[in-house]
Structures are given as C-alpha cells and as structure tokens.
Write an enzyme that holds these catalytic residues in place. Sequence first.
Site, PDB file in Angstrom:
ATOM      1  N   CYS A  99      89.245  71.696  23.391  1.00  0.00           N
ATOM      2  CA  CYS A  99      90.483  71.508  24.153  1.00  0.00           C
ATOM      3  C   CYS A  99      90.743  72.731  25.033  1.00  0.00           C
ATOM      4  O   CYS A  99      90.027  72.935  25.996  1.00  0.00           O
ATOM      5  CB  CYS A  99      91.649  71.193  23.208  1.00  0.00           C
ATOM      6  N   HIS A 199      89.544  66.772  20.110  1.00  0.00           N
ATOM      7  CA  HIS A 199      89.563  67.602  18.899  1.00  0.00           C
ATOM      8  C   HIS A 199      88.642  66.999  17.827  1.00  0.00           C
ATOM      9  O   HIS A 199      89.092  66.248  16.966  1.00  0.00           O
ATOM     10  CB  HIS A 199      90.994  67.708  18.354  1.00  0.00           C
ATOM     11  N   GLU A 201      87.467  68.390  15.277  1.00  0.00           N
ATOM     12  CA  GLU A 201      87.804  68.869  13.920  1.00  0.00           C
ATOM     13  C   GLU A 201      88.759  67.925  13.203  1.00  0.00           C
ATOM     14  O   GLU A 201      88.836  67.946  11.962  1.00  0.00           O
ATOM     15  CB  GLU A 201      88.396  70.289  13.980  1.00  0.00           C
TER      16      GLU A 201
END
Length: 227
Positions: A99, A199, A201
């Site tokens: 990001c 994202h 993660e």
Amino acid sequence: MARPVIAITGPERGAFGPRFCVALAVRLYGGIPLQLRPSQREDKHVFDGVVVTGGHDIDPVLYAAEPEVHPRYDQERDQLEMAIIEQALSKRLPLLGICRGAQLLNVSRGGNLWQHLKDHRANTSHRWTVLPLKTLCLEPTDSLLGRLLQSKHCKINSLHNQAINNLGKGLQVVARDLDDIVQAVEDPGYGYLLGVQWHPEFLLFLSRQRRLFKALVAAAHKQLASN
C-alpha cells in the site's frame, strides 16, 4: 542454517494488526521479523529483506507536489522508510512494499502519486474493504507477481486513497484494477522488488497471497547465504 532477518517498518504507535500479520507470515516461512519504528531511525540495523507496511498518506513534498488533500501525514515515518528503502536498494535486498509502501518505493525511484483516487474511479467502488472484493488484472507479461499469483485475475482488498501515477525509474506496472489504476509494480532486473497496492497480510488465508511473503523470505535467505 542461518535464518534471514526481515525488517518490518511502520509508525511509532499503533498498526498492531498489519505488523502482527506480516511478522506471522515472515515466521511462517522461516524468517526473523525485525520491527522498526521512526524513533529508531538513527540506529544501525542489519537485515536481509524489507517489508514496508501500509498506513497514512505520504507527504507530497517528497515528490515535489502541492498537497491536494489534507490528511494526517507522518513525516518521521516517511524519513525512516525512505532511509530503509535506500539502504535496501543500495544492497539489492529483497523488498516488498505494501500500500503506502508501494507508493513510497515509487517515490524513492523518482515517481509520483495520485493524491485523491476518488476522482479517478468510474468502474469500481471507492469504499475501503479488508475483504477480497475488488478485481486485480495482471498485465500480460512474464512478471514476478504473475509467477507468484499464478492467475490473470484474482480478488484483492482495498484500503487506500492514493496510488501510483508516474512510474519511478526502473519500475514497470504488472497489475491494475478495473479502473486502470496501478495495483502493482516491480523492477524486472532487480530480483525481488515488488510493490502492491492491496494488503496481502490480511489475506493470508489465500495461498496465492502467502506466496508473496514466502518468495520474499526465500530471496532474503538466498541473499544471506551469498554473503
């Protein structure tokens, strides 16, 4: 066998969720996470790879632009992460920008950003979502990202208000969304140098998203073994 140390950058306070998830992925694939904060900018750190996490918008002064919006900037974090990126690039260490991390990577290479994406959307919602509800379209090229995701299209999340505009030196676009907004960049001549606008993660339950971290740790391990 030595385990590679992966620096994970972020703000001085908060961002527990992204930090935790990135560290979890790093540990999952045999790396040692090293959390770095702006107060540690002057410290000497030794690491074999880097993940620059998401967060606040980047101060436009870094790409010589006037502010078009007035969010809360984190100049101390900008300084830390620019220094870490420059250190990683100078040593050709594996680096994943997530990001704002992708945006900062682009800025570090001389590129700039769209500051207010809402004005550039026609086919997709500007609503932020941690769920994989938006469509990623890979560019028709033999890219690192393409080899990792193993799909021409996949679903991603979206938690950003800014995005890459003009590309930094040596970077190429490898994925966009349905509004043709840049979603991923990489340097094909570098090794592992990847910036993604979403994202991953928060999508560790998807094997293709975990591969981004697996490949990063593997590249860092190779880097460590060669030293």
